[in-house]
Design an enzyme around this catalytic site. Sequence first.
Site, mmCIF file in Angstrom:
data_model
loop_
_atom_site.group_PDB
_atom_site.id
_atom_site.type_symbol
_atom_site.label_atom_id
_atom_site.label_comp_id
_atom_site.label_asym_id
_atom_site.label_seq_id
_atom_site.Cartn_x
_atom_site.Cartn_y
_atom_site.Cartn_z
ATOM 1 C CD GLU A 201 -38.483 -51.232 24.113
ATOM 2 O OE1 GLU A 201 -38.329 -52.035 25.054
ATOM 3 O OE2 GLU A 201 -38.848 -51.580 22.976
ATOM 4 C CG ASP B 290 -29.000 -60.915 28.908
ATOM 5 O OD1 ASP B 290 -29.182 -61.231 27.715
ATOM 6 O OD2 ASP B 290 -29.558 -59.929 29.433
ATOM 7 C CB ALA C 263 -35.499 -61.518 24.389
ATOM 8 C CD GLN C 264 -33.194 -60.968 16.935
ATOM 9 O OE1 GLN C 264 -32.954 -61.313 15.794
ATOM 10 N NE2 GLN C 264 -33.185 -59.716 17.279
ATOM 11 C CE LYS D 174 -40.692 -53.914 21.658
ATOM 12 N NZ LYS D 174 -40.373 -55.230 22.167
ATOM 13 N N GLY E 253 -32.666 -71.035 35.700
ATOM 14 C CA GLY E 253 -33.270 -69.812 35.167
ATOM 15 C C GLY E 253 -34.362 -70.130 34.158
ATOM 16 C CB ALA E 254 -37.877 -70.316 34.189
ATOM 17 N N GLY E 255 -35.994 -67.803 32.201
ATOM 18 C CA GLY E 255 -36.211 -66.654 31.327
ATOM 19 C C GLY E 255 -36.223 -67.146 29.884
HETATM 20 P P1 FAD Z 1 -33.762 -63.508 31.768
HETATM 21 O O1 FAD Z 1 -34.841 -63.329 30.792
HETATM 22 O O2 FAD Z 1 -33.364 -62.375 32.652
HETATM 23 O O3 FAD Z 1 -34.138 -64.759 32.694
HETATM 24 C C1 FAD Z 1 -33.361 -65.135 33.804
HETATM 25 C C2 FAD Z 1 -34.236 -65.952 34.749
HETATM 26 O O4 FAD Z 1 -33.425 -66.417 35.825
HETATM 27 C C3 FAD Z 1 -35.375 -65.141 35.367
HETATM 28 O O5 FAD Z 1 -36.560 -65.910 35.357
HETATM 29 C C4 FAD Z 1 -34.902 -64.898 36.804
HETATM 30 O O6 FAD Z 1 -35.960 -64.796 37.730
HETATM 31 C C5 FAD Z 1 -34.082 -66.162 37.065
HETATM 32 N N1 FAD Z 1 -33.065 -65.993 38.084
HETATM 33 C C6 FAD Z 1 -32.174 -64.971 38.198
HETATM 34 N N2 FAD Z 1 -31.367 -65.173 39.239
HETATM 35 C C7 FAD Z 1 -31.756 -66.336 39.811
HETATM 36 C C8 FAD Z 1 -31.295 -67.094 40.924
HETATM 37 N N3 FAD Z 1 -30.245 -66.686 41.673
HETATM 38 N N4 FAD Z 1 -31.912 -68.252 41.230
HETATM 39 C C9 FAD Z 1 -32.969 -68.694 40.484
HETATM 40 N N5 FAD Z 1 -33.437 -68.024 39.415
HETATM 41 C C10 FAD Z 1 -32.836 -66.867 39.090
HETATM 42 N N6 FAD Z 1 -34.346 -57.980 24.105
HETATM 43 C C11 FAD Z 1 -34.860 -58.148 22.862
HETATM 44 O O7 FAD Z 1 -34.361 -58.994 22.098
HETATM 45 N N7 FAD Z 1 -35.918 -57.407 22.421
HETATM 46 C C12 FAD Z 1 -36.544 -56.509 23.205
HETATM 47 O O8 FAD Z 1 -37.510 -55.871 22.792
HETATM 48 C C13 FAD Z 1 -36.051 -56.319 24.536
HETATM 49 N N8 FAD Z 1 -36.660 -55.455 25.358
HETATM 50 C C14 FAD Z 1 -36.224 -55.317 26.661
HETATM 51 C C15 FAD Z 1 -36.922 -54.464 27.494
HETATM 52 C C16 FAD Z 1 -36.515 -54.309 28.818
HETATM 53 C C17 FAD Z 1 -37.288 -53.396 29.726
HETATM 54 C C18 FAD Z 1 -35.381 -55.034 29.293
HETATM 55 C C19 FAD Z 1 -34.939 -54.871 30.725
HETATM 56 C C20 FAD Z 1 -34.681 -55.889 28.454
HETATM 57 C C21 FAD Z 1 -35.097 -56.039 27.128
HETATM 58 N N9 FAD Z 1 -34.442 -56.919 26.245
HETATM 59 C C22 FAD Z 1 -34.914 -57.085 24.961
HETATM 60 C C23 FAD Z 1 -33.306 -57.727 26.692
HETATM 61 C C24 FAD Z 1 -33.806 -59.118 27.142
HETATM 62 O O9 FAD Z 1 -34.865 -58.972 28.066
HETATM 63 C C25 FAD Z 1 -32.696 -59.955 27.771
HETATM 64 O O10 FAD Z 1 -31.600 -60.019 26.885
HETATM 65 C C26 FAD Z 1 -33.228 -61.358 28.063
HETATM 66 O O11 FAD Z 1 -34.202 -61.291 29.086
HETATM 67 C C27 FAD Z 1 -32.115 -62.324 28.463
HETATM 68 O O12 FAD Z 1 -32.681 -63.607 28.596
HETATM 69 P P2 FAD Z 1 -32.082 -64.625 29.662
HETATM 70 O O13 FAD Z 1 -32.834 -65.900 29.526
HETATM 71 O O14 FAD Z 1 -30.603 -64.654 29.589
HETATM 72 O O15 FAD Z 1 -32.408 -63.960 31.079
HETATM 73 P P1 NAD Z 2 -27.452 -50.327 26.829
HETATM 74 O O1 NAD Z 2 -26.100 -50.734 27.265
HETATM 75 O O2 NAD Z 2 -27.911 -50.719 25.492
HETATM 76 O O3 NAD Z 2 -27.620 -48.743 26.965
HETATM 77 C C1 NAD Z 2 -27.170 -48.055 28.094
HETATM 78 C C2 NAD Z 2 -27.035 -46.588 27.775
HETATM 79 O O4 NAD Z 2 -26.656 -45.902 28.976
HETATM 80 C C3 NAD Z 2 -25.970 -46.271 26.735
HETATM 81 O O5 NAD Z 2 -26.541 -45.432 25.753
HETATM 82 C C4 NAD Z 2 -24.867 -45.553 27.539
HETATM 83 O O6 NAD Z 2 -24.203 -44.558 26.787
HETATM 84 C C5 NAD Z 2 -25.650 -44.944 28.682
HETATM 85 N N1 NAD Z 2 -24.867 -44.716 29.916
HETATM 86 C C6 NAD Z 2 -23.976 -45.552 30.509
HETATM 87 N N2 NAD Z 2 -23.485 -44.997 31.649
HETATM 88 C C7 NAD Z 2 -24.091 -43.795 31.782
HETATM 89 C C8 NAD Z 2 -24.019 -42.764 32.759
HETATM 90 N N3 NAD Z 2 -23.241 -42.846 33.842
HETATM 91 N N4 NAD Z 2 -24.778 -41.655 32.583
HETATM 92 C C9 NAD Z 2 -25.595 -41.534 31.507
HETATM 93 N N5 NAD Z 2 -25.706 -42.494 30.554
HETATM 94 C C10 NAD Z 2 -24.970 -43.622 30.684
HETATM 95 O O7 NAD Z 2 -28.439 -50.926 27.963
HETATM 96 P P2 NAD Z 2 -30.003 -51.187 27.943
HETATM 97 O O8 NAD Z 2 -30.733 -50.098 27.256
HETATM 98 O O9 NAD Z 2 -30.361 -51.516 29.349
HETATM 99 O O10 NAD Z 2 -30.149 -52.498 27.072
HETATM 100 C C11 NAD Z 2 -29.603 -53.737 27.535
HETATM 101 C C12 NAD Z 2 -29.717 -54.779 26.435
HETATM 102 O O11 NAD Z 2 -31.091 -55.089 26.205
HETATM 103 C C13 NAD Z 2 -29.147 -54.288 25.119
HETATM 104 O O12 NAD Z 2 -28.507 -55.357 24.485
HETATM 105 C C14 NAD Z 2 -30.366 -53.883 24.331
HETATM 106 O O13 NAD Z 2 -30.178 -54.038 22.937
HETATM 107 C C15 NAD Z 2 -31.408 -54.868 24.840
HETATM 108 N N6 NAD Z 2 -32.742 -54.256 24.716
HETATM 109 C C16 NAD Z 2 -33.354 -54.350 23.496
HETATM 110 C C17 NAD Z 2 -34.589 -53.766 23.319
HETATM 111 C C18 NAD Z 2 -35.264 -53.879 21.970
HETATM 112 O O14 NAD Z 2 -34.730 -54.558 21.088
HETATM 113 N N7 NAD Z 2 -36.422 -53.286 21.784
HETATM 114 C C19 NAD Z 2 -35.199 -53.073 24.377
HETATM 115 C C20 NAD Z 2 -34.540 -52.967 25.596
HETATM 116 C C21 NAD Z 2 -33.303 -53.579 25.754
#
Ligand code: FAD
Ligand code: NAD
Length: 404
Positions: free
Chosen positions: A170, A300, A317-318, A378, A10-12
């Site tokens: 967001e 994650d 991500a943090q 942000k 995984g390269a996240g």
């Molecule tokens: P990921 O970043 O998901 O990376 C996993 C990697 O593994 C990816 O490159 C994927 O392509 C690869 N992969 C997956 N499956 C396979 C496979 N089978 N084979 C090969 N490669 C594979 N967190 C914050 O702290 N601040 C934020 O502002 C924030 N905003 C977010 C906004 C959105 C829209 C979303 C969806 C999430 C946000 N998060 C935020 C949460 C954050 O993005 C995740 O917690 C974070 O990406 C987890 O990092 P990771 O390295 O575990 O996984």
């Molecule tokens: P989350 O679990 O934080 O929120 C999911 C929301 O969906 C909850 O409020 C829950 O009550 C609601 N929900 C669950 N089942 C439901 C249903 N059947 N009907 C209606 N509502 C329902 O998930 P997320 O927003 O995808 O975030 C995932 C992770 O990524 C979290 O840890 C979050 O902190 C992180 N994240 C952080 C940022 C940021 O820091 N800016 C941005 C995006 C995501």
Amino acid sequence: MNKPKILILGAGYGGLTTTVKLQKKLGVNDAHITLVNKHDYHYEATWLHENAAGTLHHDRSRVKIKDLLNSSKVNFVQDTVVAIKPDEKKVELENDVLDYDYLVVALGFEAATFGIPGLIENAFTIGSINQARLIKQHIEYNFAMYNNEPEPKQERLNIVVGGGGFTGIEFLGEIANRIPQLCEEYDIDRSKVRIINVEGAPSILPGFDPQLIEYAMNSLESRGVEFKLGALLKECKPDGIVIEKDGELEEIPTVTTIWAAGVRANSLVEKSGLEHNRGKVEVKPDLRAPSHEDVFVVGDCALIWNKDNDRPYPPTAQIAMQEASVCAHNLAALVKGGELDNFEFNNMGTVASLGHGDAIGVILGDKKLFGWSASVMKKIIDNRSLFKIGGIGLVLKKGKFNIF
Ligand code: FAD
Ligand code: NAD
């Protein structure tokens, strides 16, 4: 002496940060490092809501992995992991089988759908560049279709976001800003478009600061977002959703349901034979799996308990990037000798975007931010993330500097 094989999946945020840090700590002759990822690019998952809404092109959110690696130290393999076999010290890819001495599992998240009927088939999720690009195209297609049918279909203009957590909020901020542009482009009256958020809890962003929640709701409502709070999404059909609020069922016509109501670890972890707790590996303080000393788990896919509130740290991500630093240190210590570090989370705060120029956040423990200053913060956070993987060059190439 044989060089140990380090395999990173995984390269996240977790996997790439581990790799980039490890290549600085180890010499060419210290270890064979292999990084496996599904795509040849890393994406900033934290920016995907912008790509999905169409407010930021997806190429701004991704970067070629090879451009970030020292090829004399790291072998990059573009392939998909299909099985992790820790008892055999092997990982099966679609096109190969790799063995290892040390493994790092950093395969990220997938949407948690809780068995809700129709979600997998009919809803969209914001979890990759491919998914984000599809959402953007789908919304545009339906706006384009609206004026091309003898009977205009309201379901083409209703956009439902399931979940009012950070991801849902967001995305709402971005799509609320994009709708006026789409309406102008496709000759649609703005008042016909509905953006509906369905949140199961009594408020959006459950557990977050109430004053900032109120600010976020006002900001989004002023741009036309409707909130259905205390409402559970019960079913998703091709042309509508069913929600339940106060014991009553309501059907909302829509062909666009964005499911943002929670995430789980990549399901390969649960199937791997690693000891897990609801799909995540509850790692030891040094980030190794309790059942397998040669396996690290970060991001994650890992579960770490917050002793202050007796709950797991939320997946962010943090935390993934902080874990990656410790993971890289510990791998280098195992290879070259030295003490392993224990992971301690340093909470830098939370800032959530509400669309360009607006945001909410809490930093430095209890300092609240909202509006323009939160939005600038942000962007600083987003740029910092680029800096950590690609230095100032990557920040200048892909960074966010549009603060006005
Ligand atoms: P990921 O970043 O998901 O990376 C996993 C990697 O593994 C990816 O490159 C994927 O392509 C690869 N992969 C997956 N499956 C396979 C496979 N089978 N084979 C090969 N490669 C594979 N967190 C914050 O702290 N601040 C934020 O502002 C924030 N905003 C977010 C906004 C959105 C829209 C979303 C969806 C999430 C946000 N998060 C935020 C949460 C954050 O993005 C995740 O917690 C974070 O990406 C987890 O990092 P990771 O390295 O575990 O996984
Ligand atoms: P989350 O679990 O934080 O929120 C999911 C929301 O969906 C909850 O409020 C829950 O009550 C609601 N929900 C669950 N089942 C439901 C249903 N059947 N009907 C209606 N509502 C329902 O998930 P997320 O927003 O995808 O975030 C995932 C992770 O990524 C979290 O840890 C979050 O902190 C992180 N994240 C952080 C940022 C940021 O820091 N800016 C941005 C995006 C995501």
